[in-house]
Each structure stands twice: as C-alpha cells, then as structure tokens.
Design an enzyme around this catalytic site. Structure first.
Site, PDB file in Angstrom:
ATOM      1  CD  GLU A 151      49.887 -93.019  26.684  1.00  0.00           C
ATOM      2  OE1 GLU A 151      49.940 -91.934  27.287  1.00  0.00           O
ATOM      3  OE2 GLU A 151      49.572 -93.153  25.490  1.00  0.00           O
ATOM      4  CG  HIS A 209      54.839 -95.449  15.785  1.00  0.00           C
ATOM      5  ND1 HIS A 209      55.050 -93.778  16.148  1.00  0.00           N
ATOM      6  CD2 HIS A 209      53.527 -95.504  16.226  1.00  0.00           C
ATOM      7  CE1 HIS A 209      53.710 -93.329  16.546  1.00  0.00           C
ATOM      8  NE2 HIS A 209      52.971 -94.219  16.667  1.00  0.00           N
TER       9      HIS A 209
HETATM   10  C1  LIG Z   1      51.567 -90.936  23.646  1.00  0.00           C
HETATM   11  C2  LIG Z   1      50.735 -91.811  22.617  1.00  0.00           C
HETATM   12  N1  LIG Z   1      49.867 -92.858  22.971  1.00  0.00           N
HETATM   13  C3  LIG Z   1      49.394 -93.387  22.154  1.00  0.00           C
HETATM   14  C4  LIG Z   1      49.342 -93.506  20.894  1.00  0.00           C
HETATM   15  C5  LIG Z   1      48.796 -94.003  19.910  1.00  0.00           C
HETATM   16  N2  LIG Z   1      47.999 -93.186  19.206  1.00  0.00           N
HETATM   17  C6  LIG Z   1      48.160 -92.733  18.050  1.00  0.00           C
HETATM   18  S1  LIG Z   1      47.051 -91.504  17.617  1.00  0.00           S
HETATM   19  C7  LIG Z   1      46.074 -91.770  18.989  1.00  0.00           C
HETATM   20  C8  LIG Z   1      44.624 -91.005  19.044  1.00  0.00           C
HETATM   21  C9  LIG Z   1      44.867 -89.691  19.482  1.00  0.00           C
HETATM   22  O1  LIG Z   1      43.379 -89.083  19.080  1.00  0.00           O
HETATM   23  P1  LIG Z   1      43.528 -87.685  19.109  1.00  0.00           P
HETATM   24  O2  LIG Z   1      44.401 -86.926  19.792  1.00  0.00           O
HETATM   25  O3  LIG Z   1      41.997 -87.206  19.222  1.00  0.00           O
HETATM   26  O4  LIG Z   1      43.799 -87.350  17.531  1.00  0.00           O
HETATM   27  P2  LIG Z   1      43.121 -87.900  16.278  1.00  0.00           P
HETATM   28  O5  LIG Z   1      43.886 -88.908  16.097  1.00  0.00           O
HETATM   29  O6  LIG Z   1      41.701 -87.962  16.505  1.00  0.00           O
HETATM   30  O7  LIG Z   1      43.247 -86.835  14.940  1.00  0.00           O
HETATM   31  C10 LIG Z   1      46.582 -92.844  19.514  1.00  0.00           C
HETATM   32  C11 LIG Z   1      46.170 -93.131  20.770  1.00  0.00           C
HETATM   33  C12 LIG Z   1      50.565 -92.368  20.352  1.00  0.00           C
HETATM   34  N3  LIG Z   1      50.928 -92.340  19.219  1.00  0.00           N
HETATM   35  N4  LIG Z   1      51.305 -91.636  21.424  1.00  0.00           N
END
Ligand SMILES: Cc1ncc(C[n+]2csc(CCOP(=O)(O)OP(=O)(O)O)c2C)c(N)n1
Ligand SMILES: [Mg+2]
Lengths: 314, 349
Positions: free
Chosen positions: B66, B135
């Site tokens: 971000e 959130h």
């Molecule tokens: C800083 C931030 N950006 C966006 C989000 C929204 N978000 C929540 S989980 C996620 C995906 C994260 O993917 P990964 O790190 O691969 O973990 P996974 O969910 O696949 O276990 C996103 C984009 C967030 N919670 N925090």
C-alpha cells in the site's frame, strides 16, 4: 525441541484442526459465528509440522488465518470457540473474534488482521529474547501476500543484521484473496529474495506434515547453536475461499490443483500409518473435545455492557 | 429527452460503478487500481469487469504494497494521469499515511502551484459481522486535519455518483470515504454525468426544533431518529455535510441559528474528531447554541454483537438525546427501529 516425529500426535492435531473448521462450516449458516472466518483447510500440515517441533518457551506470531496455528499449539480450544461465538469466556472476552486469537499461557501472541503488520513485532520479540539472553525461538507465520509489503523485507533485514532467533514460516498458498502470486510479482521465488537479505531459506513442497516438522526441527537445532533467522517457504493449497466458508470461483486449472491437493491429503496419509485402534481412539477424542468446546461456547454469556471499556489501557 | 430528468433507482454501489465507468469512457487518463479491483466480486460491484471493458492497463490488481502503491499513484498523477486507488477498508490507509500526508498533500504547495496531484483514494469503512478492532475504523478526522487534501463521504446514491465524478475531475488529492453499510442503499440517480460541489452540504430533512448533523452512515441513523422524534412532536433538521474538507459551515450555522440546538452524530471517535470540529465552528461563530454530540466510545470496536450495539450510536439514543435537548421527557424510550442494512448483513467480509 523435538527430534522425533510423533505420528499419533500429528494425526490428532491435524484432525482436531480439520474437524474444528468443518464444524465452523457446518454451523456458519446458523449465524452463531458472526465473524469473518479465514479457514486453513488444506494448509493444516504446516501448522502441525511446525508446532510439533517447538517447545513451551517458543513464541508464536500468527495472523487472521490463525485457527490452525492456534490449535496446533494446543492453545485453549474452548476459549477459541467461545471467541468465535462472541462470548465472554473467549480469548479476547468476545471482543476480538476469529481474526485476533491469542493464548497468553502458550506464548501465542494476539494476531493481527492487517497483512504483514505483525512481522516486525515478531522480529522485535526475537530481538528481546537475544537481548535478555532468554531461551526460545520466535515463529512468525505469514502468507505469500505478506511478502508484497515493504515492512516484510525491512523486518527480514533487521533480523539478519542482528542474527535473531526467528523462523519465518511463509505459508505459500499462492493467493492473496483472488490474486495469484504471478500477478503480484515476477517469477522471483520468496526463498531467493529472502536469501538476498542474508536469511537462510528453504522451499518445502508437497504439503507434508513430516517435512515441515523436519525442517523446523533443523532450524531450531541450528538456532540453538548460533542465533540466526530462517525462512521456510511452505508450499500449500487452500481449499476454501479466502474468507467465509464457500468454495472459491475457480478456473479449470485452479480447480484441478485443489482436486489434486485433496487427493494428496496428508491427513489421510497420516491415518494410514497408524493402527486402526489408535485412529478410532483419536477420532473419538477429537469429537469429544470439539463437542465440549462448543458446549463451553454455547453455555457462556455474552459480555455485559460494563465490559465495553475494559482493557483499553493498562 | 432532458438528460437530467432521465434518472433511475440504483443502489450506492451501482452509482459508484456508473460514475467510474462513465468517467473512464470520457477520459483515457483515468485508471483504477487496488487489491481485488479485478476479482470476481469487484469491490462490491463498483469495479466489476472494468478490466474487461477498458483493458488491464486501466484497471488492475496490485501487490499488497500500500505504501508504494500510493506513491506510484502520486507519481502517475504528476505525469498527467488520473488514478483512482481503491481500498477494501479504511484501516489499510494507515499504511499509506506517509505518502498521503507528506507527499500528496504537499506537492502543489512546494511547487508554487506548478504541480498538482489529481489522485482519488477510495476507502470503505467497515462495520458489523465481527469487523472489530482493525477492520471498522472510521478515520475521516485524520484526513480532515491535513491542509492540501479534500475529503468527502457521501451517503446517498445520488451524492456518491456526483461526488465521485467531482473527485475524479478535481485536481487535488481526494480521500473518498464509503461505508460498507451503504452499498445497498437505493435511490434516484440521474443517468448522465454530473458533479456535486465540494464544500456544499445538504439539508435532508427540514425542521425548526433541533439540528442534527451526521457523517457517512450516521446520517442514515439521524434520519431514522428524526422520524422517531416526529412521534413526540419534535421537528429535527438533518444535515448531511457530504464534503468534510472543505466543509459547509454555513449550512450548519444557518440551521443552528434557527433551531438554537445542535446534536452532532459522529461516525467515529469524538476526541479531536468530526464532531469536535463542527461544534468548534459553531461555538466560535454562533451565539447561545446548545451543543451535544454522540459518537464511538473511547475504545476499539468490539466484535461481539452484544457490545457492538453499545458501541455505535443508534436511532433510539440519537432521538432520546435530541428530545432531551428540546426539553422533552427524559423517561421517553423511543421504539426500536430496524436498521435493515445491518440486520441483513451476513458477512463474511
Ligand atoms: C495491509 C492490508 N492490506 C490488505 C488487507 C486485505 N487482505 C486481507 S488478507 C489478504 C491476503 C493476504 O494474502 P497472504 O499474505 O498470501 O495470506 P493468505 O490469506 O493467503 O493466508 C488481503 C489482501 C489487509 N488485511 N491488510
Ligand atoms: Mg496466500
């Protein structure tokens, strides 16, 4: 530190995670769990393998997809369920929900729902362990998406600069919500990037509990000899949607990948290696523990209005 | 047919989509980016299939990143593009603060007006279904605090479309605040493009007894409270400022000079917040106005519904407070009003 892989225990923990999350799926439409849930179904082998290699004094940093890490750490299942139900006997007394589990007794640090934000905290904890010459290794679970954040690499840099006792467990399910890894970075493996920061890194394919266990045990052994950071890139597959209980909307290739993963389910493999009696006993134990936990949640009260202001400041 | 008269009922999410797609068709310098903008859900439908319509260069998913993504938007804006950066939750803007506050809001100033940053940052405030501590934060006041930024938080489908078009056409960085509980709100929206003005609020309900000012979703609850107040003979005037920075102080001053009473219903923490700002202006510029405010208690947001209901102001306690300010019976317990958008919301996210 444990060097011997205990299949019975691995099977028990794996089953406890799988059945707990299946129960969440079963109950979700009753709206008793008014919380986003990020299921680990398909990814459990990592949490189980890693946790079996750890000792009491080790520290766990997890994230919003934390049920498996929590259960594999043998943290308090009753409290986890009460938290999902928003009840006052939950891990955050009903105020945190599924995304913020914690268990003080088990060194399971409260989890963050902001991707990658707990990674520097994990490094800071490892720094404090070294500073205080205290026993223990920090385990920091994170996703592949977490490595998109600058803070992730800034943290790795510091961990390697100060040779900190930490293992980054990258659960690479290849997706951040619906975004495939290849749409977020060029083919440039996480392990290679981590090595460039001076962090010894290995990729572990196959999604097998024993392999994750062996790799973690090995890291711990080396950390005990000489404090240093490691990264294990654990390749895995998530079978459900990123959040909620639904099946993801998939392309044919992705669908096949999940089918393939299901056909290689390590839970089934572990079960095959155990005598039938043990399997029966463990299944019974798991069923009972989950039933008890749900009863605990059901019979707890919701927090009272007077609790609204509790625990804002120390 | 007169284009302005050509209007239809659509919801808030659809109105956002319409604003973006019409503007993208008009100006090829506009592009949309952010996590999941091209995923099957398309951010509550607001960006759905834009990549199919306008190509992957003009609507694309990003690595999480971000902080960098904000700076990249600023850089692209400096070079003449008009980026729209989309966030699923306002909480994630906390990772963008350095770029927004130290860069986007300052560049025009430090270039003696030669450069400007026409960047729109859309962010949704979350609520309910266990959004909890990280959130559900409504951080409008952080941005209202900073000179060099515009901040807007429309509540109706009409204003969200006109507000987004105005934001896209504006040559300043704009923080465009949405709310998860508003996406399904339906209302009349002109089919053609139109802008609503920054710094212009709207009287949504006229009344002489008390002025109620809401922000984002709390405008909805203020209108419900006004309905309840009618039952006890109190006529509340409800104001939606829409644009938070610049803010339409005149419309509020005019109203309170008539009603002599002001209740601000914040959709956020009160300390140093939106309500503090509104009341400070009235205290400085008007005489003998009774001021009160409601907002989030000074705690993070709890996930459990049993406490969440005590966390957010609701139509009943807004009405009760307003009635008391009007000298009404302090024993009055307004009847329960169904907040259908909240009750019907079933997550998972
Ligand atoms: C800083 C931030 N950006 C966006 C989000 C929204 N978000 C929540 S989980 C996620 C995906 C994260 O993917 P990964 O790190 O691969 O973990 P996974 O969910 O696949 O276990 C996103 C984009 C967030 N919670 N925090
Ligand atoms: Mg992932």
């Amino acid at each position: 530190m444990n060097n011997l892989f205990d299949i019975k225990k691995a099977y028990y923990l794996f089953l406890l995670i799988r059945r707990s999350e299946e129960k969440i799926i079963e109950l979700y439409n009753t709206d008793k769990i008014k919380s986003p849930v990020h299921l680990s179904i398909g990814q459990e082998a990592i949490a189980v393998g890693v946790s079996l290699a750890l000792s009491e004094s080790d520290i766990i940093f997890s994230n919003y997809r934390g049920h498996a890490h929590f259960i594999a750490r043998e943290a308090n299942l009753d409290k986890m369920w009460a938290e999902l139900y928003g009840k006052s006997r939950g891990t955050a007394r009903g105020k945190g929900g599924s995304m913020h589990l914690n268990d003080y007794e088990k060194n399971f640090i409260p989890t963050s729902a902001i991707v990658s934000t707990a990674v520097p905290e994990a490094v800071g904890y490892a720094f404090a362990l070294k500073y205080k010459k205290q026993e223990g290794t920090v385990v920091c679970y994170h996703g592949d998406g977490a490595t998109d954040e600058g803070v992730f690499w800034e943290s790795l840099n510091f961990a390697s600069l100060h040779s900190l006792p930490i293992i980054f467990i990258c659960e690479n399910n290849k997706y951040a919500i619906y975004s495939h890894q290849n749409t977020r970075s060029l083919n440039n493996p996480i392990v290679d990037r981590a090595k460039a920061f001076g962090v010894s890194s290995i990729r572990i394919s196959g999604n097998k509990t024993k392999n994750f266990f062996d790799a973690t045990s090995d890291c711990i052994k080396q950390i005990k000899k000489k404090s240093q950071p490691f990264l294990l890139e654990c390749m895995t597959t998530r079978w459900r949607d990123h959040v909620g209980i639904t099946i993801p909307e998939l392309s044919k290739a992705e669908f096949e990948e999940i089918e393939n993963a299901k056909n290689n389910d390590d839970l089934v493999e572990l079960e095959k290696q155990l005598p039938e009696d043990d399997v029966l006993i463990i299944n019974k134990k798991v069923t009972t523990e989950i039933e008890n936990a749900i009863n605990f949640a059901e019979s707890s009260n919701f927090p009272e209005e007077s609790e609204l202001y509790d625990n804002v400041l120390a | 047919m007169d284009k302005i008269l050509d209007k239809k009922v659509i919801n808030y999410g659809e109105a956002i989509y319409e604003a973006i797609t019409q503007e993208m068709a008009r100006d090829e310098n506009i592009f949309v980016y952010g996590l999941g903008v091209d995923d099957p859900k398309g951010h509550y439908g607001t960006t759905k299939d834009l990549h199919k319509k306008y190509g992957k260069l003009r609507s694309f998913d990003t690595p999480l990143s971000e902080d960098a993504m904000t700076g990249i938007g600023i850089g692209a804006a400096l070079a003449g593009l008009r980026p729209i950066y989309v966030h699923q939750r306002m909480d994630f803007l906390l990772l963008c603060m350095n770029q927004i506050v130290n860069m986007a809001s300052k560049i025009r100033y430090i270039s003696s007006g030669e450069h400007s940053v026409p960047l729109v940052i859309r962010a949704a405030i979350g609520r309910s279904w266990g959004q909890g501590a990280q959130h559900s934060q409504a951080l409008q006041s952080f941005f209202m605090h900073i000179p060099g930024l515009k901040v807007i938080a429309p509540t109706t489908p009409h204003d969200v479309k006109g507000g987004l078009i105005a934001s896209i056409r504006d040559n300043n960085p704009v923080i465009f605040i949405e709310h998860r509980m508003l996406y399904k709100n339906a209302g009349y929206v002109p089919s053609d493009t139109y802008e609503i003005k920054f710094g212009k609020g709207r009287v949504l309900r006229e009344g002489n007894d008390i002025t109620i000012v809401g922000v984002s979703h709390s405008v909805e609850d203020s209108l419900r409270a006004a309905d309840l107040l009618k039952g006890v003979g109190v006529n509340a005037e409800v104001i939606d400022p829409i644009s938070l920075s610049p803010i339409d102080n005149e419309i509020i001053r005019d109203s309170v000079n008539k009603t002599k009473k002001l209740l601000v219903v914040d959709n956020g923490w009160m300390k140093c917040g939106f309500s503090a700002e509104i009341i400070a202006d009235v205290a400085t510029n008007c005489e003998s106005i009774l001021c009160q405010r409601l907002g989030f208690p000074e705690t993070p947001c709890p996930t459990t519904p049993s406490l969440e209901k005590h966390f957010y102001p609701n139509p009943q306690n807004i009405a009760k407070k307003a009635n008391e300010m009007c000298g009404g019976d302090s024993e009055w317990n307004p009847p329960e009003v169904v907040q259908h958008e909240i009750v019907s919301f079933k997550g998972p996210f």
